[in-house]
Scaffold this motif. Structure first.
Motif, PDB file in Angstrom:
ATOM      1  N   ARG A 198      25.760  53.723   0.119  1.00 45.02           N
ATOM      2  CA  ARG A 198      26.734  54.405  -0.658  1.00 45.02           C
ATOM      3  C   ARG A 198      26.578  54.209  -2.248  1.00 45.02           C
ATOM      4  O   ARG A 198      26.807  55.222  -3.022  1.00 45.02           O
ATOM      5  CB  ARG A 198      28.117  53.925  -0.164  1.00 45.02           C
ATOM      6  N   GLU A 199      26.372  52.850  -2.689  1.00 44.26           N
ATOM      7  CA  GLU A 199      26.275  52.497  -4.179  1.00 44.26           C
ATOM      8  C   GLU A 199      25.170  53.400  -4.727  1.00 44.26           C
ATOM      9  O   GLU A 199      25.141  53.872  -5.778  1.00 44.26           O
ATOM     10  CB  GLU A 199      26.333  51.324  -4.259  1.00 44.26           C
ATOM     11  N   LEU A 213      25.743  57.039  -4.835  1.00 41.55           N
ATOM     12  CA  LEU A 213      26.659  57.664  -5.964  1.00 41.55           C
ATOM     13  C   LEU A 213      25.839  57.285  -7.410  1.00 41.55           C
ATOM     14  O   LEU A 213      26.104  57.971  -8.441  1.00 41.55           O
ATOM     15  CB  LEU A 213      27.909  56.616  -5.899  1.00 41.55           C
ATOM     16  N   ARG A 214      24.956  56.244  -7.437  1.00 39.63           N
ATOM     17  CA  ARG A 214      24.542  56.065  -8.831  1.00 39.63           C
ATOM     18  C   ARG A 214      23.345  57.421  -8.943  1.00 39.63           C
ATOM     19  O   ARG A 214      23.310  57.776 -10.178  1.00 39.63           O
ATOM     20  CB  ARG A 214      23.457  54.647  -8.749  1.00 39.63           C
ATOM     21  N   LYS A 215      22.850  57.841  -7.892  1.00 36.49           N
ATOM     22  CA  LYS A 215      21.965  59.002  -7.976  1.00 36.49           C
ATOM     23  C   LYS A 215      22.824  60.042  -8.302  1.00 36.49           C
ATOM     24  O   LYS A 215      22.443  60.875  -9.286  1.00 36.49           O
ATOM     25  CB  LYS A 215      21.414  59.208  -6.662  1.00 36.49           C
ATOM     26  N   MET A 216      23.888  60.364  -7.923  1.00 44.36           N
ATOM     27  CA  MET A 216      24.765  61.367  -8.163  1.00 44.36           C
ATOM     28  C   MET A 216      25.130  61.552  -9.620  1.00 44.36           C
ATOM     29  O   MET A 216      24.983  62.623 -10.385  1.00 44.36           O
ATOM     30  CB  MET A 216      26.113  61.142  -7.421  1.00 44.36           C
ATOM     31  N   SER A 223      17.978  57.887 -11.920  1.00 44.96           N
ATOM     32  CA  SER A 223      16.512  58.373 -11.116  1.00 44.96           C
ATOM     33  C   SER A 223      16.160  57.359 -10.031  1.00 44.96           C
ATOM     34  O   SER A 223      16.751  56.290 -10.049  1.00 44.96           O
ATOM     35  CB  SER A 223      15.410  58.595 -12.231  1.00 44.96           C
ATOM     36  N   ARG A 224      15.335  57.676  -9.441  1.00 45.08           N
ATOM     37  CA  ARG A 224      14.699  56.824  -8.432  1.00 45.08           C
ATOM     38  C   ARG A 224      14.000  55.468  -8.980  1.00 45.08           C
ATOM     39  O   ARG A 224      14.385  54.431  -8.624  1.00 45.08           O
ATOM     40  CB  ARG A 224      13.593  57.358  -7.604  1.00 45.08           C
ATOM     41  N   ILE A 226      18.529  60.386   0.385  1.00 46.97           N
ATOM     42  CA  ILE A 226      18.919  61.563  -0.340  1.00 46.97           C
ATOM     43  C   ILE A 226      20.333  61.515  -0.412  1.00 46.97           C
ATOM     44  O   ILE A 226      21.129  61.280   0.461  1.00 46.97           O
ATOM     45  CB  ILE A 226      18.529  62.817   0.486  1.00 46.97           C
ATOM     46  N   PRO A 227      20.916  61.692  -1.617  1.00 46.85           N
ATOM     47  CA  PRO A 227      22.492  61.293  -2.024  1.00 46.85           C
ATOM     48  C   PRO A 227      23.183  62.222  -0.999  1.00 46.85           C
ATOM     49  O   PRO A 227      24.455  61.608  -0.670  1.00 46.85           O
ATOM     50  CB  PRO A 227      22.694  61.768  -3.443  1.00 46.85           C
ATOM     51  N   ALA A 228      23.028  63.392  -0.816  1.00 47.14           N
ATOM     52  CA  ALA A 228      24.021  64.265   0.005  1.00 47.14           C
ATOM     53  C   ALA A 228      24.179  63.448   1.463  1.00 47.14           C
ATOM     54  O   ALA A 228      25.624  63.355   1.662  1.00 47.14           O
ATOM     55  CB  ALA A 228      23.455  65.524   0.251  1.00 47.14           C
ATOM     56  N   LEU A 232      26.291  60.323   0.944  1.00 46.60           N
ATOM     57  CA  LEU A 232      27.850  60.506   0.363  1.00 46.60           C
ATOM     58  C   LEU A 232      28.677  60.819   1.525  1.00 46.60           C
ATOM     59  O   LEU A 232      29.787  60.836   1.480  1.00 46.60           O
ATOM     60  CB  LEU A 232      27.823  61.544  -0.727  1.00 46.60           C
ATOM     61  N   LYS A 233      28.079  61.521   2.697  1.00 42.33           N
ATOM     62  CA  LYS A 233      28.780  62.243   3.633  1.00 42.33           C
ATOM     63  C   LYS A 233      29.511  61.240   4.390  1.00 42.33           C
ATOM     64  O   LYS A 233      30.406  61.406   4.903  1.00 42.33           O
ATOM     65  CB  LYS A 233      27.698  62.868   4.484  1.00 42.33           C
ATOM     66  N   ASN A 240      26.630  70.772  -2.342  1.00 44.14           N
ATOM     67  CA  ASN A 240      25.609  69.590  -2.307  1.00 44.14           C
ATOM     68  C   ASN A 240      24.307  70.285  -2.668  1.00 44.14           C
ATOM     69  O   ASN A 240      23.439  69.780  -3.711  1.00 44.14           O
ATOM     70  CB  ASN A 240      25.359  68.733  -1.084  1.00 44.14           C
ATOM     71  N   LEU A 266      21.958  67.789  -4.869  1.00 48.39           N
ATOM     72  CA  LEU A 266      21.867  66.440  -4.327  1.00 48.39           C
ATOM     73  C   LEU A 266      21.388  66.508  -2.992  1.00 48.39           C
ATOM     74  O   LEU A 266      21.110  65.609  -2.345  1.00 48.39           O
ATOM     75  CB  LEU A 266      23.616  66.056  -3.747  1.00 48.39           C
ATOM     76  N   ASP A 267      21.047  67.874  -2.564  1.00 52.86           N
ATOM     77  CA  ASP A 267      20.330  68.337  -1.147  1.00 52.86           C
ATOM     78  C   ASP A 267      19.454  69.481  -1.610  1.00 52.86           C
ATOM     79  O   ASP A 267      19.451  70.141  -2.513  1.00 52.86           O
ATOM     80  CB  ASP A 267      21.268  68.671  -0.446  1.00 52.86           C
ATOM     81  N   ALA A 311      16.646  64.751 -10.344  1.00 53.66           N
ATOM     82  CA  ALA A 311      17.294  63.535 -10.632  1.00 53.66           C
ATOM     83  C   ALA A 311      17.654  63.698 -12.306  1.00 53.66           C
ATOM     84  O   ALA A 311      18.660  63.621 -12.557  1.00 53.66           O
ATOM     85  CB  ALA A 311      16.747  62.151 -10.172  1.00 53.66           C
ATOM     86  N   ARG A 351      20.135  66.729 -12.954  1.00 51.68           N
ATOM     87  CA  ARG A 351      21.457  66.387 -12.574  1.00 51.68           C
ATOM     88  C   ARG A 351      22.036  65.654 -13.878  1.00 51.68           C
ATOM     89  O   ARG A 351      23.214  66.010 -14.044  1.00 51.68           O
ATOM     90  CB  ARG A 351      21.419  65.431 -11.390  1.00 51.68           C
ATOM     91  N   PHE A 370      30.315  65.600 -10.669  1.00 51.13           N
ATOM     92  CA  PHE A 370      30.794  65.724  -9.233  1.00 51.13           C
ATOM     93  C   PHE A 370      32.058  65.022  -9.176  1.00 51.13           C
ATOM     94  O   PHE A 370      32.378  64.087  -9.665  1.00 51.13           O
ATOM     95  CB  PHE A 370      29.902  65.040  -8.222  1.00 51.13           C
ATOM     96  N   ASN A 426      34.851  58.644  -4.124  1.00 47.02           N
ATOM     97  CA  ASN A 426      33.422  58.079  -4.339  1.00 47.02           C
ATOM     98  C   ASN A 426      33.129  57.063  -5.581  1.00 47.02           C
ATOM     99  O   ASN A 426      32.125  57.525  -6.288  1.00 47.02           O
ATOM    100  CB  ASN A 426      32.185  59.336  -3.984  1.00 47.02           C
ATOM    101  N   ILE A 440      32.294  53.491  -7.119  1.00 47.56           N
ATOM    102  CA  ILE A 440      31.454  52.153  -6.816  1.00 47.56           C
ATOM    103  C   ILE A 440      32.484  51.162  -6.713  1.00 47.56           C
ATOM    104  O   ILE A 440      33.071  50.689  -7.810  1.00 47.56           O
ATOM    105  CB  ILE A 440      30.340  51.893  -7.681  1.00 47.56           C
ATOM    106  N   LEU A 499      29.085  54.852 -16.366  1.00 45.98           N
ATOM    107  CA  LEU A 499      27.760  54.862 -15.601  1.00 45.98           C
ATOM    108  C   LEU A 499      26.751  55.896 -15.996  1.00 45.98           C
ATOM    109  O   LEU A 499      25.732  55.807 -16.413  1.00 45.98           O
ATOM    110  CB  LEU A 499      27.962  54.802 -14.011  1.00 45.98           C
ATOM    111  N   TYR A 557      22.948  55.906 -17.803  1.00 46.56           N
ATOM    112  CA  TYR A 557      21.558  56.563 -17.363  1.00 46.56           C
ATOM    113  C   TYR A 557      21.381  57.455 -18.367  1.00 46.56           C
ATOM    114  O   TYR A 557      20.011  57.933 -18.420  1.00 46.56           O
ATOM    115  CB  TYR A 557      21.841  57.230 -15.950  1.00 46.56           C
TER     116      TYR A 557
END
Ligand SMILES: Nc1ncnc2c1ncn2[C@@H]1O[C@H](COP(=O)(O)OP(=O)(O)OP(=O)(O)O)[C@@H](O)[C@H]1O
Ligand SMILES: [Mg+2]
Lengths: 797, 229
Positions: free
Chosen positions: A312-313, A316-319, A323-324, A402-404, A407-408, B49, B54-55, B78, B81, B87, B93, B95, B106, B110
């Motif tokens: 989850r963390e 969320l960071r990705k959201m 980046s990876r 994959i964030p989606a 997050l679900k 999404n 995100l997807d 990424a 975004r 979002f 959501n 952390i 945050l 980034y």
């Protein structure tokens, strides 16, 4: 950015203390073991590397081939050094060398038996870097009776007074101290407390040994820069051939061995003390890597197992824009900080256990992680390696979500991750089982050697060097002692396995026997064979009171009979000659009167060597006393009284044969101890990993367990449900481990001429141990999870 | 600004294939406030999404500012975004291990915004959302409404062009819900494009336009008024 990583890590750590402790402890113990082994390996590899001329220093050795069974020995003729220096241009310097062992020293009216004496030629001081703190290198060994003492010996004998010019009486010969030497570093294969000129030996010894046909001393040479080993070896062989008397069909070749190889490489038989073995260096290095792997796997498994919580963390960071790469970096930094903390803990652990480690290994181990550049770089390398090894897989897996999906809601461990973790657990247990089998094998082999039928009775057998009047009065002393309570038998002669003489200049049935140094020559008292409980299988033993005179009677062991040739048996004529090249002075002669069942004359890593025994009242230097079990103290006291009466000027020193034999296997015994400890640690770390995985599984299944309990499952049912998986994994690991262990232990055992059979029982025991260990660790977690009140877990869903 | 062409999303699990979105063609213009409505399971979150990168869609095209982002690699998505899209979710959501301040900060981290500027902007946002006093608290220590305000602050901190909100009021009572809706309208008035999924017809009214989804299809688009006419 980094601050944020650390914050998260710290807060996670506090939140999940148990998990963090398991993770850290596993890594720290693994790293500590790895470091400890590294310290030991480093010490082993450092032997004889402190000489400034190290690159050009070599020891001569010789390849003998008499009967198609080549032997390699580092014992050379005493006359070799001078000849090489004169006739081989590549040899710049050369010295004879010998360790004479402990000596009787008299000083200030007191006698001592503590100091080890070595003998060498003056070149020795220029060749090797044993620095002098007092005295002059050029003149320190100039005189026949000069003596160099080490600093600590100087302090023991002379305190604060200047040692130079002082006189010490060694074996009834006065020596004048000419110089003081820094103590010999522990990582030197040459060891001594004092050094004298090679020519200080008694004249009769010089007469016997200054001769091309006696190989009894070490020769070290310093070669010129341009020298090649091939040249030197060919030229040395030529020099020896010119001088030495020849034997039909025998070849003798000389060669050189770099001094840095002496400690670890045993291709050449060596009698200097305290040797190491490159095999063990490899073995323990492999063990270190294995421990690191096992600890790394723990980290990897525990971290990926927790991926669901971290997901989850990460999502969320990705959201919000990570980046990876950002995330991989974050996760790797987490591993890095954990590793660094673990390594610091490990350093503390190693520091704390260094004395114990020194004790096990019989060394004075040094560990200076922050000042020694090499150690520091190795530690750094280990940290980087561990981080990449343990951290990259979790980082790769976690950052790929994959964030989606994340997050679900909760994501569930993906099947490939579960499979991976199972494989890793199997890997850990393969390692553990192999190690357990290894440890058990070492244990069995050592017990086997210790209890093996030696061909004589080593138990309760005391022996000592006879000195002064005590030796002259041996017959009377023997009678007196035999009558003493606590003493069963008394005889004289060197007991097997405690030291030996080689037989040179022998003719059997008129034919000259090549001077094979393996052929032992053992002068004994008439009742030696009976006292040693050796078994006569042909002929007879010595007749009491020299009844075989004027001709001598010889008793040989079976191997000696086969070695000497098919025409040799009871009744064959045997003659020993004096010490000359021409073999014309008959020393004594006689007939073979008996054959004894083979007994071990030299340590068991060798096969049984041939030995010739004869009744030699003039040549008896050791008294052997069989004491009655339980009455050792009375017996020793009785001997001591006689010693004080007849030889009070010498210290009273005795040994038991079985202790001496145990000494031979000191390296192996230490190996056993160290190996056992590291095996236990590897198993411990593996189990720690299991605890982590099992407790994690319990957390994850808390709701499932709750529902099952509500529906009527017993605690037993649940424990079974949760433990089965792990036990099955350990069983699977056994399938891989058994052949691997069988192969590895077989290889180790190959070096012993006499070795145990590795039976199935041993494997079964190892597997059973592993399964029990796994079942116990997992079981505890399972019971904990199963016995919690189910309502508690359900209420919070 | 946002434009989809025959967008499709099919979920394949072991047993069934679910077509969550089928031939979605929608367009959202700059400055618009679009609400998306529809029964549970009709594909609203899926759509959002995908709009938020995100997807991935299974098929079809998605243009963001005329750029075909549906072919972007994960890495480019990424980086696209951050700074462009903010979002807000029904379940906040945040952390859990980070404080209010750190959560909001945050996205700026980034974006490599320097620390002094970060501090300034986060403090502004905290003031604006009236949660300044709570900046050192952890999410669990806040009420739902407060958490959602933190989430909104985090969504806007990087000054994104678009804010995507998935039932932002779903977990809030009506008072807090209205408060969040007020925040969103205000942002929209300041020029931020907003796409919001909601079950509440009242809140949907905040938008200029409502898109109705049913079983993966767009059924109607109600245009309330011209945006910023
Ligand atoms: N990861 C997934 N795997 C399989 N099917 C999924 C997945 N995510 C969503 N679906 C399916 O896709 C469809 C659309 O789901 P989505 O979450 O978009 O619905 P929604 O409109 O947001 O519903 P709600 O109003 O309840 O949030 C549903 O039928 C759902 O079962
Ligand atoms: Mg939804």
């Amino acid at each position: 950015m980094f601050a944020s990583f650390f914050k998260i890590q710290l807060r996670n750590l506090i939140k999940r203390k148990g998990h963090a402790i398991i993770n850290l402890l596993g890594l720290a113990v693994g790293l500590a073991s790895c470091l400890a082994i590294m310290v030991w390996v480093q010490d082993e590899l450092s032997y004889d590397r402190f000489h400034d001329n190290g690159e050009s220093l070599y020891r001569m050795w010789v390849r003998w081939d008499y009967s198609g069974e080549p032997m390699r020995s580092s014992l050379t003729p005493a006359v070799l050094a001078a000849a090489l220096k004169q006739d081989v241009p590549e040899v710049v310097r050369a010295t004879r060398f010998n360790q004479e062992g402990k000596q009787f020293i008299k000083h200030d009216g007191r006698s001592f038996y503590d100091e080890e004496l070595a003998l060498a030629d003056p070149d020795f001081l220029d060749m090797f870097s044993f620095p002098l703190t007092r005295g002059d290198k050029e003149t320190a060994l100039a005189d026949r009776y000069s003596l160099i003492v080490t600093e600590s010996m100087a302090a023991r004998y002379f305190g604060r007074t200047d040692p130079v010019g002082q006189v010490l009486n060694i074996n009834r010969q006065d020596f004048t101290v000419t110089a003081v030497m820094k103590d010999i570093p522990a990582n030197s294969h040459m060891r001594f407390d004092c050094l004298a000129h090679f020519d200080s030996r008694p004249q009769y010894l010089i007469d016997i040994t200054e001769n091309w046909n006696v190989s009894a001393y070490y020769t070290y040479v310093q070669l010129s820069e341009s020298a090649t080993i091939e040249d030197v070896s060919a030229k040395s062989t030529a020099v020896v051939e010119q001088n030495r008397s020849k034997h039909e069909g025998a070849t003798v070749e000389f060669d050189v061995q770099p001094i840095a190889r002496i400690h670890l490489h045993h291709e050449i038989t060596d009698y200097l003390e305290g040797h190491g073995d490159i095999l063990y260096v490899y073995l323990f290095s492999a063990l270190a890597v294995l421990l690191l792997l096992v600890a790394g796997i723990n980290y990897m498994n525990l971290t990926t197992a927790r991926a669901t919580e971290r997901a989850r963390e990460i999502g969320l960071r990705k959201m919000v824009g990570a980046s990876r790469l950002n995330l991989i970096r974050q996760l790797l930094i987490e591993t890095l900080t954990t590793t660094i903390v673990a390594v610091l803990l490990a350093v503390v652990l190693v520091e704390a256990f260094l004395p114990v480690l020194s004790d096990w290994s019989g060394k004075q181990l040094q560990f200076s992680p922050f000042t020694d550049f090499l150690t520091l770089s190795i530690i750094t390398a280990i940290v980087v390696l561990t981080t990449l090894l343990a951290g990259s897989y979790p980082a790769f897996i976690l950052s790929a979500y994959i964030p989606a999906t994340v997050l679900k809601g909760r994501i569930y461990s993906n099947p490939s991750g579960v499979l991976f973790r199972r494989l890793m657990v199997i890997g850990q247990f393969v390692a553990s089982i192999v190690l357990i089998v290894g440890a058990l094998t070492i244990q069995n082999q050592l017990n086997y050697i210790r209890d093996k039928e030696l061909g004589f009775d080593k138990s309760n057998l005391l022996y000592m060097d006879m000195r002064g009047k005590f030796r002259q009065l041996y017959p009377e002393i023997k009678q007196q002692l035999t009558a003493t309570t606590g003493i069963a038998d008394v005889t004289a002669g060197r007991p097997p396995l405690t030291g030996y003489n080689s037989a040179f200049y022998v003719r059997v049935n008129g034919r000259l026997v090549p001077d094979d140094y393996r052929l032992g020559r053992s002068p004994v008292d008439a009742d030696f064979i009976e006292t040693m409980a050796m078994e006569i299988i042909d002929g007879r033993s010595f007749s009491p009171d020299g009844g075989d005179a004027p001709l001598a009677g010889f008793v040989l062991n079976e191997t000696a009979i086969t070695t000497l040739g098919p025409d040799v048996s009871v009744g064959s004529h045997l003659a020993f000659y004096g010490h000359s090249n021409t073999l014309d002075t008959l020393h004594f002669e006689g007939y073979i009167i008996g054959i004894v069942k083979d007994f071990h004359y030299r340590p068991l890593t060798n096969s049984i060597s041939p030995v010739i025994m004869y009744h030699g009242p003039e040549e008896l230097y050791d008294i052997c006393i069989r004491v009655v079990p339980g009455q050792e103290q009375q017996a020793i006291a009785a001997v001591k009284v006689l010693w004080e009466t007849h030889a009070s000027e010498y210290p009273f020193e005795y040994q038991f044969v079985d202790d001496t034999i145990d000494e031979f296997y000191r390296t192996e015994a230490r190996l056993k101890e160290m190996f056992g400890v590291f095996t236990a640690l590897a198993v411990f770390i593996s189990c720690l990993g299991l605890v982590g995985l099992a407790s994690h599984a319990a957390d994850r299944r808390v709701k499932e367990i709750g529902i099952r309990r509500v529906l009527g499952a017993s605690v037993g049912n649940i424990v079974k449900l949760m433990s089965t998986e792990f036990v099955v994994l350990v069983m699977l690991a056994s399938l891989v481990a058994v052949p691997a262990a069988w192969y590895v232990t077989g290889k180790w055992l190959e070096q012993f001429a006499y070795r145990v059979e590795i039976g199935w029982g041993l494997f079964a025991l190892a597997i059973l141990l592993a399964v029990l260990m796994a079942a116990a660790t997992v079981g505890v977690q399972a019971v904990r999870a199963a016995s919690a009140n189910p309502i508690d877990s359900l209420r919070y869903e | 600004m946002l434009k989809t062409r025959d967008l499709k999303k099919i979920y394949t699990t072991e047993e069934v294939e679910t077509t969550a979105l089928n031939n979605i063609n929608i367009e959202v213009n700059e400055g618009e406030f679009v609400s998306i409505m529809g029964p549970s399971g009709c594909g609203k979150s899926t759509l959002l999404n995908i709009l938020g990168l995100l997807d991935n869609p299974s098929a079809g095209e998605y243009l963001f500012l005329d750029e075909n982002v549906s072919v972007f690699s994960e890495r480019r998505r990424a980086s696209f975004r951050k700074g462009n899209i903010g979002f807000v979710f029904q379940s906040f959501n945040l952390i859990d291990e980070l404080t209010v301040f750190e959560n909001i900060e945050l996205p700026l981290l980034y974006l490599r915004v320097p620390s002094s500027e970060r501090k300034k902007r986060v403090e502004e946002a905290l003031q604006q959302m009236e949660i300044f006093a709570r900046r050192t608290h952890f999410p669990q220590q806040l009420s739902g409404g407060q958490q959602q305000r933190v989430a909104v602050a985090r969504a806007v901190i990087a000054r994104p062009k678009v804010i995507l909100a998935d039932e932002p009021t779903g977990n809030l009572d009506s008072a807090h819900g209205s408060e969040v809706m007020g925040l969103l309208s205000k942002l929209n008035e300041e020029g931020t494009t907003i796409v919001m999924v909601t079950h509440s017809p009242d809140y949907a009214e905040y938008g200029n336009r409502v898109i109705h989804l049913f079983d993966g299809h767009v059924v109607t688009e109600n245009i309330k008024e011209q945006p910023h006419a």
